[in-house]
Design a protein around this motif. Sequence first.
Motif, PDB file in Angstrom:
ATOM      1  N   ALA A  84       0.833  -1.202   0.000  1.00  0.00           N
ATOM      2  CA  ALA A  84       0.000   0.000   0.000  1.00  0.00           C
ATOM      3  C   ALA A  84       0.868   1.252   0.000  1.00  0.00           C
ATOM      4  O   ALA A  84       0.561   2.239  -0.689  1.00  0.00           O
ATOM      5  N   TRP A  99      -4.078  -6.026  -2.012  1.00  0.00           N
ATOM      6  CA  TRP A  99      -5.314  -6.008  -1.245  1.00  0.00           C
ATOM      7  C   TRP A  99      -6.042  -7.360  -1.355  1.00  0.00           C
ATOM      8  O   TRP A  99      -6.378  -8.002  -0.350  1.00  0.00           O
ATOM      9  N   ASN A 120      -7.210  -6.016   6.763  1.00  0.00           N
ATOM     10  CA  ASN A 120      -6.684  -5.832   5.413  1.00  0.00           C
ATOM     11  C   ASN A 120      -7.385  -4.676   4.698  1.00  0.00           C
ATOM     12  O   ASN A 120      -6.739  -3.822   4.061  1.00  0.00           O
ATOM     13  N   VAL A 146      -6.051  -0.478   3.443  1.00  0.00           N
ATOM     14  CA  VAL A 146      -6.314   0.270   2.209  1.00  0.00           C
ATOM     15  C   VAL A 146      -7.001   1.595   2.516  1.00  0.00           C
ATOM     16  O   VAL A 146      -6.685   2.641   1.927  1.00  0.00           O
TER      17      VAL A 146
END
Length: 369
Positions: A94, A109, A135, A139
């Motif tokens: 990320a 992702w 997770n 993001v």
Amino acid sequence: MADSSPAGQFAARFHRAFDIATVIAVALWQVGAVGTALLDFWDLYRSPGLAVAVWATQLLIIACGAVLLLRGTQAAAVTWSLVAVDLAAGVAMAANCPDGQQLRTNWAWTSVGLVGVLLLLHRPVRQVVAVLAVNAGIVVVALAATGEMSRHAVAGFVTLLYASASIQFALIAGARVFRFSGGMAAEAAAEQWEMATRAAVIAEVAAARQDRYREARGLIADVLRGLADGTVDPADAQVRHRCATAEAMLRQVLAEQDDVPDPLLRLLRPGIDEAMRRGVVIEMAQVGRTPPMSEEVAVALAEVPLAVLTGAGEAARVTVVSAGTGQVSVSVLVDGDAAVPEPAAVEGVTVTCDRDGDLLWVEAQWDGP
């Protein structure tokens, strides 16, 4: 402890097939889909080398997770360590994506979520959901840090979240469905196997009874005809002995009621039948129901009594007594010069014998656990 029954073994193979399919699906996704995305966005990453390192790390985690899954290892410390590394790889990827391109170029992702499902496939669903939520949170934080929280970005995030979560939850649901259906299929297969086995045993027992009935009939038919027409003397010792033998055989046939014979009696039956064919008049009595026992114990209980029966002269008595406390004894009383062999050394089984003139009494006793 693994279930060693036929149903348990069938269910284990059924579940293993789905586990293998899951490993193949996640590995192909990592190599095919993620590998293609890595090459496609190669020039956009802040550090292409870091992107390759993240991809290789996830591939290594998949390999480790596959070993744990297929071996059935439940090492929580190892599993959660791999999950932590997987999430850390998601954080690194990320951070490696350029501003404004997070939703487009961050393939980690989806791959982090799939790897998490692989690692936690047979663990409680809440644990898998927690990892997927973390997770997704990574993001969201990355989007917020780069100022990409516009209406279009949020809509794209929700769309991608739905798409990736659908695949991940489909794997979770599939594992649960296969585990449930595998158990049902195993129980159905075991039930059919037991029914077929029972039917075969019943047919075998019925045929054996018919054979013993025919033997008794063949032994006594001529005698009965001779008695009816006066050609046979009922005072003849040989005739009386044949009648007594046939009577004992018929009495045992009529006394048998179980379709599936007792395992211990099944071992004793051939020796008893063979002695009767030699003309030995055998009386048999059974008291109580034989408790479950291993094949080794049953053989040890029957071995000495059967050996003594081979030396019986004219008459014998076999008694099987099963006490409610798990104690079972097989005793034989015979005439003649029968010998007592050395019993096999089996834990819990003792053999006692006593001779009085031409009579020999032998008892094999087992004290169950």
